[in-house]
Design a protein around this motif. Structure first.
Motif, PDB file in Angstrom:
ATOM      1  N   SER A   1       0.845  -1.197   0.000  1.00  0.00           N
ATOM      2  CA  SER A   1       0.000   0.000   0.000  1.00  0.00           C
ATOM      3  C   SER A   1       0.876   1.241   0.000  1.00  0.00           C
ATOM      4  O   SER A   1       2.022   1.209   0.441  1.00  0.00           O
ATOM      5  CB  SER A   1      -0.925  -0.002   1.220  1.00  0.00           C
ATOM      6  N   GLY A   2       0.315   2.339  -0.505  1.00  0.00           N
ATOM      7  CA  GLY A   2       1.091   3.572  -0.597  1.00  0.00           C
ATOM      8  C   GLY A   2       1.205   4.334   0.704  1.00  0.00           C
ATOM      9  O   GLY A   2       2.097   5.157   0.873  1.00  0.00           O
ATOM     10  N   GLY A   3       0.297   4.076   1.643  1.00  0.00           N
ATOM     11  CA  GLY A   3       0.331   4.763   2.922  1.00  0.00           C
ATOM     12  C   GLY A   3      -0.496   6.037   2.940  1.00  0.00           C
ATOM     13  O   GLY A   3      -0.720   6.677   1.909  1.00  0.00           O
ATOM     14  N   ALA A   4      -0.933   6.404   4.121  1.00  0.00           N
ATOM     15  CA  ALA A   4      -1.733   7.623   4.294  1.00  0.00           C
ATOM     16  C   ALA A   4      -0.835   8.848   4.375  1.00  0.00           C
ATOM     17  O   ALA A   4       0.333   8.770   4.765  1.00  0.00           O
ATOM     18  CB  ALA A   4      -2.574   7.514   5.565  1.00  0.00           C
ATOM     19  N   MET A   5      -1.385   9.988   3.995  1.00  0.00           N
ATOM     20  CA  MET A   5      -0.656  11.247   4.118  1.00  0.00           C
ATOM     21  C   MET A   5      -0.574  11.660   5.591  1.00  0.00           C
ATOM     22  O   MET A   5      -1.287  11.130   6.445  1.00  0.00           O
ATOM     23  CB  MET A   5      -1.334  12.343   3.290  1.00  0.00           C
ATOM     24  N   LEU A   6       0.317  12.594   5.875  1.00  0.00           N
ATOM     25  CA  LEU A   6       0.438  13.120   7.228  1.00  0.00           C
ATOM     26  C   LEU A   6      -0.834  13.876   7.602  1.00  0.00           C
ATOM     27  O   LEU A   6      -1.536  14.409   6.741  1.00  0.00           O
ATOM     28  CB  LEU A   6       1.652  14.038   7.340  1.00  0.00           C
ATOM     29  N   THR A   7      -1.120  13.936   8.873  1.00  0.00           N
ATOM     30  CA  THR A   7      -2.319  14.605   9.369  1.00  0.00           C
ATOM     31  C   THR A   7      -2.322  16.076   8.975  1.00  0.00           C
ATOM     32  O   THR A   7      -1.322  16.773   9.105  1.00  0.00           O
ATOM     33  CB  THR A   7      -2.388  14.484  10.899  1.00  0.00           C
ATOM     34  N   GLY A   8      -3.468  16.554   8.487  1.00  0.00           N
ATOM     35  CA  GLY A   8      -3.600  17.952   8.094  1.00  0.00           C
ATOM     36  C   GLY A   8      -3.655  18.888   9.290  1.00  0.00           C
ATOM     37  O   GLY A   8      -3.933  18.470  10.424  1.00  0.00           O
TER      38      GLY A   8
ATOM     39  N   GLY B   1      -8.579  16.229   8.667  1.00  0.00           N
ATOM     40  CA  GLY B   1      -8.450  15.176   7.669  1.00  0.00           C
ATOM     41  C   GLY B   1      -9.618  15.248   6.715  1.00  0.00           C
ATOM     42  O   GLY B   1     -10.468  16.140   6.804  1.00  0.00           O
ATOM     43  N   THR B   2      -9.689  14.291   5.822  1.00  0.00           N
ATOM     44  CA  THR B   2     -10.692  14.341   4.758  1.00  0.00           C
ATOM     45  C   THR B   2     -12.112  14.410   5.295  1.00  0.00           C
ATOM     46  O   THR B   2     -12.982  15.038   4.686  1.00  0.00           O
ATOM     47  CB  THR B   2     -10.546  13.102   3.852  1.00  0.00           C
ATOM     48  N   SER B   3     -12.379  13.774   6.419  1.00  0.00           N
ATOM     49  CA  SER B   3     -13.732  13.808   6.978  1.00  0.00           C
ATOM     50  C   SER B   3     -14.186  15.233   7.275  1.00  0.00           C
ATOM     51  O   SER B   3     -15.392  15.527   7.260  1.00  0.00           O
ATOM     52  CB  SER B   3     -13.797  12.962   8.256  1.00  0.00           C
ATOM     53  N   ASP B   4     -13.219  16.119   7.530  1.00  0.00           N
ATOM     54  CA  ASP B   4     -13.574  17.509   7.832  1.00  0.00           C
ATOM     55  C   ASP B   4     -14.104  18.262   6.617  1.00  0.00           C
ATOM     56  O   ASP B   4     -14.728  19.313   6.776  1.00  0.00           O
ATOM     57  CB  ASP B   4     -12.358  18.246   8.405  1.00  0.00           C
ATOM     58  N   ILE B   5     -13.854  17.729   5.419  1.00  0.00           N
ATOM     59  CA  ILE B   5     -14.392  18.385   4.225  1.00  0.00           C
ATOM     60  C   ILE B   5     -15.897  18.510   4.323  1.00  0.00           C
ATOM     61  O   ILE B   5     -16.473  19.561   3.995  1.00  0.00           O
ATOM     62  CB  ILE B   5     -14.000  17.607   2.952  1.00  0.00           C
ATOM     63  N   TRP B   6     -16.549  17.444   4.774  1.00  0.00           N
ATOM     64  CA  TRP B   6     -18.014  17.471   4.873  1.00  0.00           C
ATOM     65  C   TRP B   6     -18.455  18.476   5.937  1.00  0.00           C
ATOM     66  O   TRP B   6     -19.450  19.195   5.760  1.00  0.00           O
ATOM     67  CB  TRP B   6     -18.548  16.075   5.200  1.00  0.00           C
ATOM     68  N   ARG B   7     -17.690  18.575   7.035  1.00  0.00           N
ATOM     69  CA  ARG B   7     -18.029  19.548   8.076  1.00  0.00           C
ATOM     70  C   ARG B   7     -17.808  20.974   7.573  1.00  0.00           C
ATOM     71  O   ARG B   7     -18.627  21.865   7.812  1.00  0.00           O
ATOM     72  CB  ARG B   7     -17.173  19.289   9.324  1.00  0.00           C
ATOM     73  N   PHE B   8     -16.690  21.198   6.889  1.00  0.00           N
ATOM     74  CA  PHE B   8     -16.400  22.527   6.349  1.00  0.00           C
ATOM     75  C   PHE B   8     -17.485  22.950   5.355  1.00  0.00           C
ATOM     76  O   PHE B   8     -17.933  24.106   5.350  1.00  0.00           O
ATOM     77  CB  PHE B   8     -15.038  22.548   5.655  1.00  0.00           C
ATOM     78  N   SER B   9     -17.896  22.006   4.513  1.00  0.00           N
ATOM     79  CA  SER B   9     -18.910  22.316   3.499  1.00  0.00           C
ATOM     80  C   SER B   9     -20.208  22.779   4.143  1.00  0.00           C
ATOM     81  O   SER B   9     -20.804  23.791   3.734  1.00  0.00           O
ATOM     82  CB  SER B   9     -19.159  21.081   2.626  1.00  0.00           C
ATOM     83  N   GLU B  10     -20.642  22.040   5.158  1.00  0.00           N
ATOM     84  CA  GLU B  10     -21.877  22.426   5.842  1.00  0.00           C
ATOM     85  C   GLU B  10     -21.720  23.755   6.572  1.00  0.00           C
ATOM     86  O   GLU B  10     -22.651  24.560   6.644  1.00  0.00           O
ATOM     87  CB  GLU B  10     -22.305  21.334   6.834  1.00  0.00           C
ATOM     88  N   SER B  11     -20.510  24.007   7.100  1.00  0.00           N
ATOM     89  CA  SER B  11     -20.270  25.267   7.820  1.00  0.00           C
ATOM     90  C   SER B  11     -20.326  26.462   6.871  1.00  0.00           C
ATOM     91  O   SER B  11     -20.846  27.525   7.224  1.00  0.00           O
ATOM     92  CB  SER B  11     -18.907  25.224   8.515  1.00  0.00           C
ATOM     93  N   VAL B  12     -19.805  26.285   5.661  1.00  0.00           N
ATOM     94  CA  VAL B  12     -19.866  27.360   4.669  1.00  0.00           C
ATOM     95  C   VAL B  12     -21.310  27.599   4.242  1.00  0.00           C
ATOM     96  O   VAL B  12     -21.769  28.742   4.143  1.00  0.00           O
ATOM     97  CB  VAL B  12     -18.980  27.027   3.448  1.00  0.00           C
ATOM     98  N   ARG B  13     -22.052  26.500   4.004  1.00  0.00           N
ATOM     99  CA  ARG B  13     -23.440  26.626   3.566  1.00  0.00           C
ATOM    100  C   ARG B  13     -24.310  27.272   4.631  1.00  0.00           C
ATOM    101  O   ARG B  13     -25.273  27.981   4.319  1.00  0.00           O
ATOM    102  CB  ARG B  13     -23.998  25.253   3.185  1.00  0.00           C
ATOM    103  N   SER B  14     -23.976  27.042   5.895  1.00  0.00           N
ATOM    104  CA  SER B  14     -24.788  27.621   6.974  1.00  0.00           C
ATOM    105  C   SER B  14     -24.280  28.989   7.417  1.00  0.00           C
ATOM    106  O   SER B  14     -24.877  29.617   8.301  1.00  0.00           O
ATOM    107  CB  SER B  14     -24.802  26.673   8.177  1.00  0.00           C
ATOM    108  N   GLY B  15     -23.173  29.462   6.830  1.00  0.00           N
ATOM    109  CA  GLY B  15     -22.655  30.787   7.134  1.00  0.00           C
ATOM    110  C   GLY B  15     -21.709  30.855   8.316  1.00  0.00           C
ATOM    111  O   GLY B  15     -21.258  31.943   8.690  1.00  0.00           O
ATOM    112  N   ILE B  16     -21.359  29.701   8.909  1.00  0.00           N
ATOM    113  CA  ILE B  16     -20.447  29.687  10.054  1.00  0.00           C
ATOM    114  C   ILE B  16     -19.010  29.913   9.618  1.00  0.00           C
ATOM    115  O   ILE B  16     -18.202  30.514  10.336  1.00  0.00           O
ATOM    116  CB  ILE B  16     -20.567  28.338  10.806  1.00  0.00           C
ATOM    117  N   MET B  17     -18.677  29.454   8.402  1.00  0.00           N
ATOM    118  CA  MET B  17     -17.313  29.527   7.877  1.00  0.00           C
ATOM    119  C   MET B  17     -17.319  30.328   6.572  1.00  0.00           C
ATOM    120  O   MET B  17     -18.255  30.212   5.766  1.00  0.00           O
ATOM    121  CB  MET B  17     -16.799  28.093   7.630  1.00  0.00           C
TER     122      MET B  17
END
Length: 570
Positions: A143-150, A158-174
């Motif tokens: 396996s190629g291995g995971a990238m370092l923690t963002g 990490g990638t899971s935060d993309i979904w949180r960031f997206s909702e935060s932008v849509r709701s005006g928090i971010m």
């Protein structure tokens, strides 16, 4: 009696045929004695700059080659189609089966005695394993291995935060500016997603199955130990050829059961189900959806990793890697299973230990009681659907609500933020036509973003149902892989706005609360769905892909076809 090397059917020949096979290879500067009985090892490489997760594979392949040469083999690297989850449209899953065919035919058609499979981004691992298993010559995964923690604003992301960031932008928090800063800190190094998404789940899958060296799954891509493991893998594949240790020897029913149990303990991706089913189909191991439920039942979440937990793949490596997890659940594993290093799981776990209890806990004191994959049945999913309890909100595990139906992904995007959408937090979002045939390819859109007007009220989860998939980095009370799908005239096809849908995860039930007669009437009115694609691979896909509960492989690829070439040439 020493087994004759497969490659000698090419390079050991006399006369015209042998001349042609050897002479053209020598234009690469290969000495004649390299063809005189050395094991020829193929390095199946999914390197591509269009697959960012695998973009370091040319360098990693050099480490594999060193190991092969050290053990007396001849390494020959070859490319196959590479699937990058982040760029490929309409979805990388559409091409998983195509890559598996590419791998199978490339291995069978060439003078290879063994093969090293270089896997990283989500679909590259199952595709390469499916293809190699179909040929069944000695094979091992790197396996190629995971990238370092963002990093963002002093915290880990990490990638899971993309979904949180997206909702935060849509709701005006971010703000968009803050989103850009997070983007800059997300992908800090080479490697695949830093969380327990599908790529990491697949790396854990091959290690649990025994198809890689112990420790393969968790070493970060940027860590020098990833190269060490690649070199050791190169050494080992030569020995596997001498031992004639093939995937068919390793991939027993017990090995598949081990993989299911490990996936439960780590909170692995829901995509694990569809890929393991496809691999089992290639090697003739009976496996069904219900196995994922009963084999992972009562196995708690002991790896505290996003999206179900808090930490990242880098942290899992420092905590002891997957061997530490397997050691914690050793009592429920089939520890006598043989693995690619020639040892049993029992032997591989002798020195394994947990180094950080915050990351890897115990069965007695887990992070979450419920984990694994729950398989649902009911009139809405005759052949099954799945949910990942560890990534869902407990209060929605038993829920009844009225359907808000989106006929396809375009309909969803058009209406989800409409302030007039008749939706509240008790509604059930239903997305149709995103299954294997319907999209086609079964995209990762099942974890639909919530309506903007509910986000603004502070709602963070709802029951969502589709015949598609979701990213392994996704989370929420999301029911996926509904089978039969909409395009196969499953019951999901006749769900209408306002219909009551009942979910009961404890009872493993998902039902449309509509009278049987009405369901039958609506289904009778459904028209046959013609294949809208007139040519090429997509037409082949729609005509031959099986439903999600069978692994979404092609019906004509079940069972292996072996390493024999159908005809000789020259």
């Amino acid at each position: 009696m020493k087994k004759k090397l497969r490659s000698q059917e090419w390079f050991g020949k006399k006369g015209k045929d042998g001349f042609i096979y050897r002479a053209w290879m020598k234009n690469q500067g290969i000495p004649n004695d390299e063809f005189l009985g050395k094991p020829v090892i193929g390095i199946c490489n999914t390197w591509s700059e269009l697959t960012p997760c695998n973009a370091h594979f040319r360098e990693l392949a050099e480490s594999v080659k060193r190991g092969i040469i050290e053990s007396g083999g001849l390494p020959l690297e070859f490319p196959v189609m590479s699937l990058g989850e982040t760029l490929i449209k309409p979805t990388a899953m559409l091409y998983r089966n195509l890559v598996s065919m590419d791998v199978e035919e490339s291995i069978r058609a060439n003078p290879l005695d063994g093969v090293v499979l270089m896997c990283g981004c989500d679909k590259t691992t199952p595709a390469l394993v499916m293809g190699a298993c179909s040929v069944d010559i000695p094979s091992i995964v790197v396996s190629g291995g995971a990238m370092l923690t963002g990093k963002y604003e002093g915290r880990n992301i990490g990638t899971s935060d993309i979904w949180r960031f997206s909702e935060s932008v849509r709701s005006g928090i971010m703000t968009e500016e803050e989103l850009n800063l997070a983007e800059a800190g997300m992908c800090r190094s080479r490697g695949h997603c830093a969380v327990m998404g599908t790529a990491s789940s697949m790396a854990c899958m091959v290690e649990a199955l025994g198809l890689s060296l112990p420790g393969n799954a968790a070493i970060p891509a940027a860590d020098s130990n990833r190269k060490v493991l690649a070199q050791l893998t190169g050494r080992r594949i030569v020995e596997m050829v001498k031992e004639d240790l093939k995937p068919s020897t390793i991939l027993t029913r017990q090995a598949f059961e081990n993989a299911i149990k490990v996936n439960a303990a780590i909170g692995g991706s829901t995509n694990f189900v569809i890929h393991l089913l496809a691999i089992a189909g290639r090697v003739g191991i009976p496996l069904c959806m219900e196995d994922f439920d009963h084999l992972s039942d009562n196995i708690p979440l002991i790896a505290n990793l996003q999206p179900s937990g808090e930490y990242f793949m880098e942290d899992l490596y420092y905590a002891g890697g997957l061997p530490a997890v397997m050691k914690e659940i050793k009592k429920i594993l089939h520890v006598d299973c043989i693995t690619s290093n020639g040892k049993t799981i029992e032997e591989n776990l002798i020195y394994a230990k947990t180094l950080n209890k915050s990351v890897v806990s115990s069965v007695e004191n887990p992070f979450k009681k419920h984990s694994g994959i729950a398989v649902l049945k009911g009139n809405l999913c005759e052949f099954g659907a799945i949910i990942k309890p560890s990534a869902a909100d407990p209060y929605l595990m038993q829920h009844t609500g009225r359907a808000i139906v989106f006929e396809n992904i375009e309909d969803y995007k058009l209406r989800i933020d409409d302030p007039e959408l008749p939706v509240d937090e008790n509604s059930v979002l239903v997305l149709k036509n995103v299954g294997p045939k319907g999209y086609p390819g079964m995209p990762e859109v099942g974890n639909m973003g919530l309506p903007k007007k509910l986000l603004e009220k502070g709602i963070t989860d709802m029951v969502r149902i589709s015949d598609g998939r979701m990213s392994g980095t996704g989370f929420g009370t999301v029911i996926l892989h509904v089978s039969p799908e909409t395009a196969d005239n499953g019951v999901i096809a006749i769900v209408q706005d306002g219909d009551l849908i009942q979910l009961d995860v404890a009872k493993r039930q998902l039902n449309l609360l509509v009278e049987k007669e009405e369901i039958a009437r609506r289904r009778t009115a459904l028209a046959a769905i013609p294949n809208p694609f007139s040519r090429g691979y997509v037409r082949l896909f729609v005509e031959h892909v099986e439903q999600a509960h069978l692994g979404a492989d092609f019906d004509f690829l079940k069972g292996g076809s072996g390493s024999e070439v159908s005809r000789d040439s020259h």
